[in-house]
Design a protein around this motif. Structure first.
Motif, PDB file in Angstrom:
ATOM      1  N   THR A  59       0.831  -1.204   0.000  1.00  0.00           N
ATOM      2  CA  THR A  59       0.000   0.000   0.000  1.00  0.00           C
ATOM      3  C   THR A  59       0.863   1.251   0.000  1.00  0.00           C
ATOM      4  OG1 THR A  59      -1.774  -1.167   1.180  1.00  0.00           O
ATOM      5  CG2 THR A  59      -1.839   1.234   1.217  1.00  0.00           C
ATOM      6  N   ARG A  60       1.998   1.190   0.719  1.00  0.00           N
ATOM      7  CA  ARG A  60       2.918   2.339   0.739  1.00  0.00           C
ATOM      8  C   ARG A  60       3.699   2.452  -0.560  1.00  0.00           C
ATOM      9  NH1 ARG A  60       3.827   0.788   6.269  1.00  0.00           N
ATOM     10  NH2 ARG A  60       5.559  -0.527   5.616  1.00  0.00           N
ATOM     11  N   ARG A 227      -6.827   5.171  -6.224  1.00  0.00           N
ATOM     12  CA  ARG A 227      -6.669   6.227  -5.224  1.00  0.00           C
ATOM     13  C   ARG A 227      -7.682   6.062  -4.097  1.00  0.00           C
ATOM     14  NH1 ARG A 227      -2.992   9.745  -3.089  1.00  0.00           N
ATOM     15  NH2 ARG A 227      -4.052  11.562  -2.226  1.00  0.00           N
ATOM     16  N   ARG A 230      -6.462   3.552  -1.534  1.00  0.00           N
ATOM     17  CA  ARG A 230      -5.444   4.131  -0.644  1.00  0.00           C
ATOM     18  C   ARG A 230      -6.104   4.960   0.459  1.00  0.00           C
ATOM     19  NH1 ARG A 230       0.031   5.084  -1.066  1.00  0.00           N
ATOM     20  NH2 ARG A 230       0.812   6.883   0.089  1.00  0.00           N
ATOM     21  N   TYR A 234      -5.834   4.006   4.516  1.00  0.00           N
ATOM     22  CA  TYR A 234      -5.098   4.891   5.417  1.00  0.00           C
ATOM     23  C   TYR A 234      -6.008   5.727   6.301  1.00  0.00           C
ATOM     24  CZ  TYR A 234      -0.437   3.895   3.700  1.00  0.00           C
ATOM     25  OH  TYR A 234       0.750   3.272   3.395  1.00  0.00           O
ATOM     26  N   ASP A 313      -2.273   3.161  -5.869  1.00  0.00           N
ATOM     27  CA  ASP A 313      -2.104   1.980  -5.025  1.00  0.00           C
ATOM     28  C   ASP A 313      -2.735   0.830  -5.780  1.00  0.00           C
ATOM     29  OD1 ASP A 313      -2.095   0.064  -3.059  1.00  0.00           O
ATOM     30  OD2 ASP A 313      -3.886   0.842  -2.061  1.00  0.00           O
TER      31      ASP A 313
END
Length: 332
Positions: A59-60, A227, A230, A234, A313
C-alpha cells in the motif's frame, strides 16, 4: 462408471449461465448440499503475519515486486525466499506497477474489451463509472471490498464486502448501482475474471452500457479507484483494525458516508462528491493520451484533480477470510 457426489458437486458454479436450481437438476445434486455452509481452513499465524506486512508495504509502495519485498521482509528478521513471497503475493493479489511478462491472469474463456478512456474528457456525472476489488486485513484472514465510483464526481455509488472471490458480490454491486443511479455511458474495469465473466458483462450489455477494460500492466488506467483504495485503507481500515466482517461493514458504512458527504476533495476544489454529483458542476477527469491530441476539459478543476489523484495503489485481492461459511454484506 458412476461419478461420486463430490465430483458432481464440483460441477456446480455459483455464477453461471444456468441457474443453481437447473445445475443441481442436471448434476443430480441436492440443492441443500450446495447451499450448506462450507468450512474454510484457518491460515497459519506466520502466513497471516507475512500477508499483513506485504499488504502494508505494498500500500505504501505499489511499485515493489517480489524481489524488493523479499529484501524488506529480511530487514525485519524474516527468513524467507522469493518463491515464498511470490506465493503470498499471488494469494493477496498485488502485482508491481512495472510491466512484465504475463503479469495479468485472465480467464481463457472470457472476452476482454478494449480500453476506451485514454484522452477522453469526462464532463458530467454518469459519463464513466469504474470498479475494482481490494483486500482488507481482518484479525483472522482477509475480506474483499468492491466499489463502483463515478469518475466525474469521485462519488462511491455502491459497494459490497465478501469473504469469497466469486463474481456474485460484484454483480450484486453493479445491479444496485444501475437501479439506484441510472446507467453510465461507459463502464471501466480491469481484466480480472470477476469482471470479464458473462455474469458481469451481461448486465452491462443488457443495459446498453459500453464496456472498457484496463490495458495489461497499466495501473494508471483505473487511477481513481486505485486512489480510493489508498484513502480507505489509510483513513479508516488501518486506523480501526477491524476484527470481523460485521465490524468492517459497520465501519465502511460510516466511512463512505463521510467520504461522499463530508470529506473535502482537493480534486473537486474542496467540494464533496455528493455535492458535485448532484449539481453536475466542479468535477471532471481525463486519462491523458501521450500520443494523441488532448481535447479540452470543461472545467479547470478536472486538470488539477487529475494531478491531485496521481498517487496510485494498484491492488487486486485474492486472499480468503477464514469464517466457517461464505457470505456477502452490502451497504444497504
Amino acid at each position: 462408471m458412476p461419478v461420486s457426489g463430490a465430483v458432481r458437486l464440483g460441477w456446480i458454479e455459483a455464477v453461471g449461465e444456468l441457474s443453481l436450481v437447473r445445475q443441481c437438476e442436471l448434476a443430480g445434486v441436492s440443492r441443500a448440499t450446495v447451499y450448506r455452509p462450507r468450512e474454510v481452513a484457518l491460515p497459519d499465524n506466520d502466513e497471516m503475519a507475512l500477508c499483513a506486512l506485504i499488504d502494508e508495504e505494498f500500500t505504501r509502495h505499489p511499485f515493489y515486486g517480489s524481489r524488493r519485498m523479499v529484501v524488506i521482509l529480511k530487514r525485519q528478521g524474516w527468513l524467507i525466499n522469493r518463491k515464498h513471497v511470490q506465493r503470498l503475493m499471488r494469494i493477496l493479489g498485488p502485482a508491481g506497477m512495472a510491466p512484465g511478462p504475463g503479469t495479468a491472469v485472465q480467464h481463457p474463456g472470457h472476452k476482454v474489451y478494449p480500453y476506451l478512456l485514454r484522452g477522453i474528457a469526462i464532463v458530467q456525472p454518469n459519463h464513466v463509472w469504474s470498479t475494482d476489488i481490494t483486500h482488507i486485513r481482518l484479525a483472522r484472514g482477509f475480506a474483499y471490498l468492491v466499489a463502483i465510483i463515478d469518475w466525474y464526481s469521485r462519488r462511491v455509488l455502491t459497494w459490497r464486502i465478501s469473504n469469497s472471490m466469486d463474481a456474485s458480490f460484484c454483480v450484486d454491486c453493479l445491479e444496485e448501482a444501475l437501479i439506484d443511479h441510472g446507467k453510465p455511458d461507459i463502464f471501466n474495469t480491469d481484466q480480472g475474471s470477476q469482471f470479464t465473466s458473462m455474469a458481469f458483462t451481461g448486465v452491462l450489455i443488457r443495459a446498453g452500457v459500453a464496456i472498457s477494460m484496463d490495458g495489461r500492466g497499466r495501473a494508471l488506467d483505473n487511477i481513481f479507484v486505485e486512489r480510493l483504495w489508498r484513502n480507505v485503507k489509510y483513513e479508516d481500515v488501518y486506523l480501526n483494525g477491524y476484527a470481523t466482517m460485521g465490524d468492517l461493514h459497520a465501519g465502511l458504512t460510516a466511512y463512505f458516508a463521510f467520504y461522499n458527504g463530508e470529506r473535502p476533495h482537493q480534486a473537486l476544489n474542496y467540494q464533496t462528491p455528493d455535492a458535485v454529483y448532484e449539481s453536475g458542476e466542479g468535477g471532471g477527469a481525463m486519462i491523458i493520451d501521450k500520443y494523441g491530441s488532448l481535447p479540452a476539459l470543461e472545467s479547470p478543476q478536472a486538470i488539477s484533480g487529475l494531478e491531485a489523484d496521481s498517487a496510485v495503489d494498484h491492488e487486486t485481492p485474492t486472499c480468503r477470510e477464514p469464517d466457517t461459511m461464505t457470505f456477502t454484506l452490502s451497504n444497504g
